[in-house]
Design a protein around this motif. Structure first.
Motif, mmCIF file in Angstrom:
data_model
loop_
_atom_site.group_PDB
_atom_site.id
_atom_site.type_symbol
_atom_site.label_atom_id
_atom_site.label_comp_id
_atom_site.label_asym_id
_atom_site.label_seq_id
_atom_site.Cartn_x
_atom_site.Cartn_y
_atom_site.Cartn_z
ATOM 1 N N LYS A 121 0.703 -1.079 0.085
ATOM 2 C CA LYS A 121 0.065 0.010 -0.070
ATOM 3 C C LYS A 121 0.898 1.221 -0.071
ATOM 4 O O LYS A 121 0.761 2.005 -0.806
ATOM 5 C CB LYS A 121 -0.943 -0.071 1.280
ATOM 6 N N TYR A 122 1.980 1.190 0.888
ATOM 7 C CA TYR A 122 2.590 2.377 0.997
ATOM 8 C C TYR A 122 3.690 2.605 -0.067
ATOM 9 O O TYR A 122 4.214 3.720 -0.291
ATOM 10 C CB TYR A 122 3.301 2.624 2.255
ATOM 11 N N ALA A 123 4.242 1.447 -0.423
ATOM 12 C CA ALA A 123 5.125 1.555 -1.473
ATOM 13 C C ALA A 123 4.277 2.249 -2.775
ATOM 14 O O ALA A 123 5.108 2.916 -3.611
ATOM 15 C CB ALA A 123 5.550 0.149 -2.102
ATOM 16 N N GLU A 124 3.416 1.913 -3.154
ATOM 17 C CA GLU A 124 2.468 2.539 -4.198
ATOM 18 C C GLU A 124 2.284 3.880 -3.977
ATOM 19 O O GLU A 124 2.349 4.937 -4.810
ATOM 20 C CB GLU A 124 1.164 1.839 -4.341
ATOM 21 N N LEU A 125 2.091 4.338 -2.681
ATOM 22 C CA LEU A 125 1.629 6.021 -2.405
ATOM 23 C C LEU A 125 3.345 6.557 -2.521
ATOM 24 O O LEU A 125 3.204 7.741 -2.970
ATOM 25 C CB LEU A 125 1.298 6.001 -0.943
ATOM 26 N N MET A 126 4.329 5.930 -2.223
ATOM 27 C CA MET A 126 5.700 6.683 -2.314
ATOM 28 C C MET A 126 6.178 6.421 -3.410
ATOM 29 O O MET A 126 7.300 6.770 -3.712
ATOM 30 C CB MET A 126 6.437 5.922 -1.048
ATOM 31 N N ASN A 127 5.675 5.746 -4.474
ATOM 32 C CA ASN A 127 6.220 5.694 -5.961
ATOM 33 C C ASN A 127 7.304 4.929 -5.834
ATOM 34 O O ASN A 127 8.680 5.276 -6.438
ATOM 35 C CB ASN A 127 6.562 6.959 -6.551
ATOM 36 N N VAL A 128 7.682 3.732 -4.867
ATOM 37 C CA VAL A 128 8.766 3.063 -4.833
ATOM 38 C C VAL A 128 9.073 2.442 -5.970
ATOM 39 O O VAL A 128 8.225 1.692 -6.524
ATOM 40 C CB VAL A 128 8.878 2.103 -3.510
ATOM 41 N N ARG A 129 10.339 2.462 -6.682
ATOM 42 C CA ARG A 129 10.530 1.798 -8.041
ATOM 43 C C ARG A 129 11.107 0.385 -7.713
ATOM 44 O O ARG A 129 12.025 0.382 -6.953
ATOM 45 C CB ARG A 129 11.587 2.628 -8.931
ATOM 46 N N MET A 130 10.461 -0.846 -8.305
ATOM 47 C CA MET A 130 10.843 -2.076 -8.206
ATOM 48 C C MET A 130 11.049 -2.592 -9.415
ATOM 49 O O MET A 130 10.648 -2.340 -10.337
ATOM 50 C CB MET A 130 9.775 -2.861 -7.329
ATOM 51 N N PRO A 131 11.799 -3.841 -9.489
ATOM 52 C CA PRO A 131 12.145 -4.471 -10.550
ATOM 53 C C PRO A 131 11.203 -5.177 -11.273
ATOM 54 O O PRO A 131 10.205 -5.852 -10.559
ATOM 55 C CB PRO A 131 13.343 -5.500 -10.421
ATOM 56 N N PHE A 132 10.865 -5.243 -12.575
ATOM 57 C CA PHE A 132 9.758 -6.017 -13.229
ATOM 58 C C PHE A 132 10.238 -6.734 -14.636
ATOM 59 O O PHE A 132 9.470 -7.493 -14.798
ATOM 60 C CB PHE A 132 8.471 -4.988 -13.705
ATOM 61 N N PHE A 185 5.933 0.934 -8.258
ATOM 62 C CA PHE A 185 5.193 -0.216 -7.791
ATOM 63 C C PHE A 185 3.733 0.027 -7.610
ATOM 64 O O PHE A 185 3.220 1.138 -7.212
ATOM 65 C CB PHE A 185 5.548 -0.696 -6.253
ATOM 66 N N SER A 186 2.871 -0.713 -8.140
ATOM 67 C CA SER A 186 1.257 -0.659 -8.400
ATOM 68 C C SER A 186 0.762 -2.069 -8.051
ATOM 69 O O SER A 186 1.244 -3.213 -8.460
ATOM 70 C CB SER A 186 0.908 -0.623 -9.822
ATOM 71 N N GLN A 187 0.143 -2.192 -7.001
ATOM 72 C CA GLN A 187 -0.714 -3.340 -6.308
ATOM 73 C C GLN A 187 -1.760 -3.892 -7.639
ATOM 74 O O GLN A 187 -1.980 -5.059 -7.715
ATOM 75 C CB GLN A 187 -1.667 -3.163 -5.302
ATOM 76 N N GLN A 188 -2.285 -3.060 -8.472
ATOM 77 C CA GLN A 188 -3.161 -3.595 -9.650
ATOM 78 C C GLN A 188 -2.276 -4.250 -10.830
ATOM 79 O O GLN A 188 -2.815 -4.903 -11.448
ATOM 80 C CB GLN A 188 -3.889 -2.264 -10.166
ATOM 81 N N ARG A 189 -1.096 -3.827 -10.830
ATOM 82 C CA ARG A 189 -0.137 -4.429 -11.778
ATOM 83 C C ARG A 189 0.860 -5.345 -11.163
ATOM 84 O O ARG A 189 2.297 -5.366 -11.612
ATOM 85 C CB ARG A 189 0.628 -3.372 -12.642
ATOM 86 N N ILE A 190 0.651 -5.992 -9.984
ATOM 87 C CA ILE A 190 1.692 -6.712 -9.364
ATOM 88 C C ILE A 190 2.186 -7.795 -10.054
ATOM 89 O O ILE A 190 3.272 -8.300 -9.880
ATOM 90 C CB ILE A 190 1.117 -6.938 -7.965
ATOM 91 N N HIS A 191 1.181 -8.432 -10.809
ATOM 92 C CA HIS A 191 1.878 -9.477 -11.934
ATOM 93 C C HIS A 191 3.114 -9.220 -12.604
ATOM 94 O O HIS A 191 3.650 -10.026 -13.249
ATOM 95 C CB HIS A 191 0.563 -10.056 -12.588
ATOM 96 N N HIS A 192 3.074 -7.887 -13.071
ATOM 97 C CA HIS A 192 4.244 -7.400 -13.891
ATOM 98 C C HIS A 192 5.784 -7.650 -13.065
ATOM 99 O O HIS A 192 6.688 -7.537 -13.892
ATOM 100 C CB HIS A 192 3.913 -5.921 -14.376
ATOM 101 N N PHE A 193 5.685 -7.648 -11.857
ATOM 102 C CA PHE A 193 6.916 -7.397 -11.196
ATOM 103 C C PHE A 193 7.554 -8.855 -10.986
ATOM 104 O O PHE A 193 6.700 -9.767 -10.850
ATOM 105 C CB PHE A 193 6.758 -6.586 -9.666
ATOM 106 N N ILE A 194 8.794 -8.818 -10.742
ATOM 107 C CA ILE A 194 9.338 -10.029 -10.478
ATOM 108 C C ILE A 194 9.455 -10.312 -8.752
ATOM 109 O O ILE A 194 10.126 -9.789 -8.283
ATOM 110 C CB ILE A 194 11.056 -10.077 -10.938
ATOM 111 N N ILE A 195 8.490 -11.223 -8.507
ATOM 112 C CA ILE A 195 8.245 -11.725 -6.987
ATOM 113 C C ILE A 195 8.613 -13.082 -6.953
ATOM 114 O O ILE A 195 7.862 -13.785 -7.071
ATOM 115 C CB ILE A 195 7.094 -11.071 -6.428
ATOM 116 N N HIS A 196 9.842 -13.207 -6.395
ATOM 117 C CA HIS A 196 10.271 -14.687 -6.163
ATOM 118 C C HIS A 196 9.711 -14.894 -4.565
ATOM 119 O O HIS A 196 9.385 -16.100 -4.430
ATOM 120 C CB HIS A 196 11.714 -14.855 -6.134
ATOM 121 N N ASN A 197 9.793 -14.004 -3.683
ATOM 122 C CA ASN A 197 9.667 -14.234 -2.469
ATOM 123 C C ASN A 197 8.795 -12.869 -1.915
ATOM 124 O O ASN A 197 9.588 -11.739 -1.759
ATOM 125 C CB ASN A 197 10.678 -14.860 -1.418
ATOM 126 N N LYS A 198 7.670 -12.728 -1.337
ATOM 127 C CA LYS A 198 7.152 -11.654 -0.649
ATOM 128 C C LYS A 198 7.880 -11.230 0.408
ATOM 129 O O LYS A 198 8.101 -9.876 0.659
ATOM 130 C CB LYS A 198 5.571 -11.890 -0.322
#
Length: 902
Positions: A121-132, A185-198
């Motif tokens: 939630k807050y990563a999306e509010l803070m516009n934290v950039r994550m690998p995708f 980071f966007s929760q609606q497009r979470i499937h775009h990001f490389i998530i091996h382990n939450k």
């Protein structure tokens, strides 16, 4: 954007929310969960990971990682504010556990954990950039000829040893975010990001930054401005707040055979250890552990140190050139052979007459620094300063691209609590947030700035007064040392005076620095800056100005005023009609300037290194000693990580200010008077090689882990560096023209020497220069208070009639006794002309270089454009792939919709 948070009071919490400061919940050394969510995670019969429980980085369940630590004392009266604050923390979704300290039952540790939902939630509010998506590297098309050349070069490199300064890639972890394209980071497009382990998708530094962001926006009391952790720290509700280090930095096993146990251990072995002093810094790992702001500091420090290599090499070359040409220098030869030239006393009464040949050693030392290569070195250093800053822009752009800082903009800062308390009655609408906020009237702001500027001016006057006191001390001490019993001091009275005065000056500098810090703090708070960044910039500017003037004022005096306004024998200028102004040594004033710079630079750097590392080491050693005496060695090793980190020293209240200030002042020493001391870049280089490892060791082992914060550049320090670069051109022009004898020698060679009118200026053209630069004085014309006690009969057996002194004046029997000669005016005109030509030439070169070097490398610009294009394509393809999968699933389930997007 600040988020409004509801305050949950006792009547809203109900019976299921016990008080956080209830002593019945705390047991000495036992973890106690105060989070309902954390209690749900405990399943009967579930095996808790013992390793996670033992290392002190997790909650009692061994699964929830500790993201942040709050520390308070039970005896603190601010209980109600903490209760409300901690309830609102839980309302935001953070999980919490509390534990009393093993060494002091009054100290309570509050451990915070952010679940996946809160982080997202807050990563999306803070516009934290994550690998995708992983990066795709394209090779440019090469011609066959270029490929052949590259093959030959690679074969040649095979015969050479491997680059020793590069770190072993096998020991460094694969930092995924550097090899992947990133997006907010966007929760609606979470499937775009490389998530091996939450649990590991957000690294520890990012998790701590998100938790800190939440804590800064949680209310602790009713009221518009009763919000944020910083206010609770300032009013004493909490004693400390910090993220945890990732375990111990030492290990029984070797990193080469067993690998690193954690990132802190890896940083210690590959960065903070003295055994890797010659290797490059793992900046990506530093950034991942400490954040972009600290990473940028070490990137700048490493770049500055690397750029010092050519400057140190050229400076050493100038010095060695002086050593090799020493035996061929005509001026030093004449000085050493001038046994028949008797110089006038350099002080009143007690200073004796002296042979010019007695200053032979000083003339040779002066030639080491003041030789034919000095002008070239001054021009080189002026150009070097520009090249350093321009290429740093390019280096910063590359780092900003690699660390995803190109599009990052600092969010709207919070207003300082002191500003709110002072101007809470006056409000106006914020044009950005659209909310009312406290307002400072223009008249009030101007009046405060005027008072602050007056305080700055007064403190600069204090510095000038201290320099004036040093000048008087030097004048008085010369006479004292000249009458000293020991022959060594009596014969070298002027050098002894200079060395003694420099050491006293250094002590005064260090004492005044303590005063300046308090004055700068008072004046900055008097100005009432609106935000923390405004406060930091104002404080930084004042502290730099105070310390720069304090450190360099005596150097400016020696360079440009010492021996310039003394008058001449028989008509000396005096301070308050009492003290005769100090004269230069018969071999010139440059030796005094070299001693001043060398002693101050070495002592300053040694003291700074001790205070940076020695002071925290002593404090931490004393803390460990007390714990060892009370609880024993075995109990000390079993302390949890939060207890160990609490016993470390906190980072400076001003952040990286002291580190930057030390390096900026050193940059000033390296550039401003470098024409008089070519070895300054070499000393700076040696110091910086040690400084990088000292700072690294301090951050990794002696300090609590600082909060990972973001920054795009080094801030106001870049503008200060540019100002120093401009000032260095002016000062070096005056040092060469006024302090050194370069211009008088040049005028003599072309106008008055044996080669006059021939257009030559070699050593043969300097024959007779020493005699031409000395004037004659009739000993009987001495004033009564200046007349020496000895009559000079020890030189020729009879009293001296004449003595010599450094100046261009007529002899005593001329129509205008002791008037300026034509050669004096020629030298003065040449000096002024040189200053004008030198400054204009160097400034033109500086502007030309800054124009020719673009701020953004071309390959980086192309990479940015291509990445932007690829990101758009990848996002479109990923979205299209998702929709196609959903369409196939609906068809399998027998569901279909009209007007579907194919």
């Amino acid at each position: 954007v600040a988020k409004d948070v509801n305050i949950f009071f006792d009547e809203l919490e109900g019976v299921n929310s016990p008080s956080k400061d209830d002593d019945s919940l705390l047991h000495h050394g036992n973890l106690t969960s105060t989070s309902d969510d954390a209690s749900r995670l405990e399943v009967v019969g579930e095996e808790v990971p013992d390793k996670n429980k033992a290392n002190g980085l997790y909650f009692r369940d061994g699964k929830c990682r500790i993201d942040y630590i709050l520390v308070y004392r039970k005896s603190n009266p601010q209980t109600e504010k903490r209760e409300v604050f901690e309830r609102n923390i839980r309302a935001e979704g953070l999980q919490m556990e509390k534990e009393s300290s093993l060494t002091n039952s009054d100290i309570i540790f509050v451990k915070l954990h952010a679940p996946w939902e809160v982080l997202g939630k807050y990563a999306e509010l803070m516009n934290v950039r994550m690998p995708f998506r992983r990066k795709i590297y394209y090779l440019h098309r090469r011609y066959k000829f270029m490929n052949r050349i590259e093959k030959q070069i690679s074969r040649f490199r095979g015969w050479l040893p491997r680059k020793p300064m590069k770190l072993d890639k096998e020991t460094l972890p694969d930092l995924e975010e550097n090899d992947c394209y990133t997006a907010p980071f966007s929760q609606q497009r979470i499937h775009h990001f490389i998530i091996h382990n939450k649990d590991t998708f957000f690294n520890n530094a990012t998790r701590s930054r998100i938790v800190h962001h939440i804590l800064q926006r949680v209310k602790y009391e009713e009221g518009k401005n009763k919000i944020g952790l910083n206010r609770l720290l300032s009013n004493g509700s909490y004693e400390a707040a910090f993220p945890l280090h990732e375990g111990s930095y030492r290990s029984k096993n070797s990193i080469r055979t067993h690998g690193a146990e954690n990132h802190r251990h890896l940083l210690y072995e590959c960065w903070a250890s003295w055994g890797v002093w010659y290797k490059y810094q793992p900046l990506d790992l530093v950034r991942r552990y400490f954040g972009e702001k600290i990473g940028l500091y070490f990137a700048w420090l490493g770049w500055y140190t690397g750029m010092l290599f050519p400057a140190a090499f050229i400076g050493l070359f100038v010095f060695l050139y002086g050593v090799t040409t020493l035996n061929h220098c005509q001026v030093s030869k004449e000085v050493c052979q001038a046994t028949d030239i008797i110089m006038c006393p350099i002080c009143d009464k007690y200073c004796p007459f002296m042979r010019l040949s007695d200053s032979c050693v000083y003339a040779k030392v002066t030639h080491l620094f003041d030789n034919g290569a000095t002008v070239f070195f001054a021009v080189f250093m002026a150009v070097w300063a520009t090249v350093f800053l321009e290429f740093w822009k390019r280096r910063r752009a590359v780092i900003a691209y690699d660390w995803d800082l190109i599009d990052w903009e600092e969010e709207e800062e919070e207003i300082r609590p002191q500003f709110e308390a002072k101007y809470s009655k006056k409000e106006r609408m914020n044009p950005i947030s659209g909310k009312p906020e406290p307002y400072q009237a223009f008249a009030d702001k101007c009046s405060r700035l005027i008072v602050s500027a007056s305080g700055i001016f007064f403190m600069i006057c204090v510095v000038i007064a201290a320099v004036f006191g040093i000048v008087i001390y030097r004048v008085v001490t010369v006479s004292t040392f000249a009458a000293f019993k020991w022959a060594l001091i009596r014969n070298n009275s002027q050098v002894a005076t200079t060395g003694n005065a420099v050491c006293i000056n250094f002590c005064i500098i260090m004492l005044l620095n303590v005063l300046y810090e308090k004055v700068a703090l008072f004046l900055t708070n008097l100005e009432q800056p609106r935000t923390e960044s405004e406060w930091e910039n104002s404080f930084t500017l004042k502290m730099f100005l105070f310390q720069f003037v304090n450190l360099n004022s005596s150097t400016f005096y020696i360079a440009f005023f010492l021996g310039r306004f003394t008058g001449h024998p028989g008509a000396y200028l005096r301070l308050i009609n009492r003290w005769r102004l100090e004269e230069c040594h018969p071999s010139g004033c440059l030796i005094d300037l070299c001693m001043q710079m060398g002693i101050i630079m070495v002592l300053k750097q040694t003291w700074n290194n001790f205070m940076e590392l020695g002071y925290p080491l002593i404090q931490n050693w004393w803390t460990r000693r007390k714990l060892r005496q009370e609880y024993g060695t075995q109990r000390k090793t079993s302390f949890p990580q939060w207890e160990k980190d609490y016993n470390l020293q906190p980072m400076n209240a001003y952040g990286l200010f002291d580190e930057y200030l030390e390096m900026i002042l050193q940059f000033g020493f390296t550039t401003i008077f470098v024409a008089a001391f070519p070895l300054a870049p070499l000393l700076a280089l040696l110091n910086n090689i040690i400084e990088i490892r000292l700072d690294a060791y301090k951050f990794v082992t002696q300090w609590r882990r600082p909060l990972a914060s973001r920054a795009k550049d080094i801030g106001i320090w870049y503008g200060i560096l540019e100002g120093i670069g401009i000032l260095s051109v002016i000062t070096n022009a005056f040092v060469i023209a006024v302090t050194s004898d370069f211009i008088p020698r040049l005028v003599y060679a072309y106008k008055y020497g044996p080669c006059a009118g021939q257009g030559e200026a070699g050593q043969k053209c300097m024959v007779g220069y020493v005699n031409a630069s000395l004037s004659v004085f009739l000993v009987s014309d001495f004033e009564n208070r200046s007349e020496p006690t000895s009559n000079g009969s020890e030189f020729s057996g009879s009293p001296l009639k004449y003595c010599r002194y450094r100046d261009y004046r007529d002899p005593p029997h001329s129509p205008v006794p002791y008037g300026y000669t034509l050669q004096f005016w020629h030298v003065l005109a040449a000096r002024l002309a040189f200053i004008i030509v030198f400054e204009h030439l160097v400034f033109c070169i500086k502007h030309l270089i800054s124009y020719l070097i673009p701020d953004l490398p071309k390959d980086l610009r192309d990479r940015m454009r291509r990445e932007k294009y690829l990101i758009q394509e990848m996002m479109y393809e990923a979205e299209l792939e998702r929709l196609q999968k959903e369409r196939k699933e609906r068809k399998k389930n027998g569901k279909s919709y009209h007007n579907e997007w194919p």
